[in-house]
Design an enzyme around this catalytic site. Structure first.
Site, PDB file in Angstrom:
ATOM      1  CE  LYS A  87      -4.301   1.015   2.430  1.00 32.74           C
ATOM      2  NZ  LYS A  87      -4.973   0.799   3.710  1.00 32.74           N
TER       3      LYS A  87
HETATM    4  C1  E4P Z   1      -8.301   1.903   3.781  1.00 30.84           C
HETATM    5  O1  E4P Z   1      -7.532   1.128   3.299  1.00 30.84           O
HETATM    6  C2  E4P Z   1      -8.159   2.516   5.105  1.00 30.84           C
HETATM    7  O2  E4P Z   1      -7.471   1.608   5.928  1.00 30.84           O
HETATM    8  C3  E4P Z   1      -9.465   2.770   5.781  1.00 30.84           C
HETATM    9  O3  E4P Z   1     -10.554   2.329   5.015  1.00 30.84           O
HETATM   10  C4  E4P Z   1      -9.620   4.108   6.394  1.00 30.84           C
HETATM   11  O4  E4P Z   1     -10.869   4.162   7.032  1.00 30.84           O
HETATM   12  P1  E4P Z   1     -11.232   5.282   8.110  1.00 30.84           P
HETATM   13  O5  E4P Z   1     -11.462   6.566   7.395  1.00 30.84           O
HETATM   14  O6  E4P Z   1     -12.499   4.770   8.755  1.00 30.84           O
HETATM   15  O7  E4P Z   1     -10.078   5.356   9.070  1.00 30.84           O
END
Ligand code: E4P
Length: 224
Positions: A87
């Site tokens: 990522k």
């Molecule tokens: C995506 O890969 C992120 O880990 C995640 O969906 C972020 O979500 P949040 O805005 O609820 O922290």
């Protein structure tokens, strides 16, 4: 549509895997910190444990923000297991890192996407996934699902193989909206996935079926 779980909690990951509908896992540095996972060796061991709990597709995020370090870290993360998807945030060095890692055959999930332009750049660089954060847009009174729809439309126009991975999915309605606009994947907390099950008429109907069955069985026993 693929369902990923957005957590670094092993129990939740195993519970979702047990349901038989899980296609992958996404994590981020905040989610790892929430589980108290610190130090390079512990982080790597935790990613390995996650990979061993699912069939495929575990997103592990780089911490570096400088190209040379990002690709080193990405290559190192990818060596933990074939299931790892690296990522990478959508910054200038990130775009270069996506290009490099994708050319090495390493799958990349480009994260922190808030505009269609960012998604387009990531797709051009060869990302396997782009992660638009719909919930965080809704938090600032901007339409998160409209962004997902716009990216799906653009990728369809040009046949980009990059999958649209709706992220920051906060509730079941978000998940359904993603399905309606054709997101390839939604990553969400465990409670959102199992939240799809809930309906009071299902509970009421099941209770009635079981009560009627018991009544009939009891009556048959009395009749001998
Ligand atoms: C995506 O890969 C992120 O880990 C995640 O969906 C972020 O979500 P949040 O805005 O609820 O922290």
């Amino acid at each position: 549509m693929k369902f990923f779980i957005d957590t670094a909690n092993l129990q939740e990951i195993r519970d979702a895997q047990d349901l038989g509908i899980l296609d992958g896992v996404t994590t981020n540095p905040s989610l790892m910190a929430k589980e108290g996972i610190t130090g390079e060796e512990n982080v790597r061991a935790h990613y390995k444990a996650i990979c061993d709990s699912v069939d495929n597709n575990v997103s592990a995020e780089v911490i570096s923000t400088v190209y040379e370090e990002m690709i080193k870290e990405g290559e190192s993360l990818a060596k933990i297991d074939d299931k790892i998807v690296v990522k990478v945030p959508i910054i200038k060095d990130g775009v270069k890192a996506i290009k490099y890692l994708s050319n090495q055959g390493i799958r990349v999930n480009c994260t922190l996407i808030f505009t269609a332009g960012q998604a387009l750049l990531a797709a051009k660089a060869g990302a396997s996934y782009v992660s638009p954060f719909m919930g965080r847009l809704d938090d600032i009174a901007t339409d998160g699902v409209a962004l997902i729809q716009q990216i799906v439309h653009i990728f369809d126009n040009y046949g980009f193989p990059t999958e649209v991975l709706a992220a920051s999915v906060r509730h079941t309605m978000h998940l359904l909206q993603c399905a309606e606009v054709g997101a390839d994947v939604a990553t969400c907390p465990y409670k959102v996935i199992v939240g799809l099950l809930n309906h009071p008429l299902t509970d009421k109907g099941l209770a009635q079926f079981l009560a009627d069955h018991k009544k009939a069985e009891d009556a048959a026993k009395v009749m001998g």
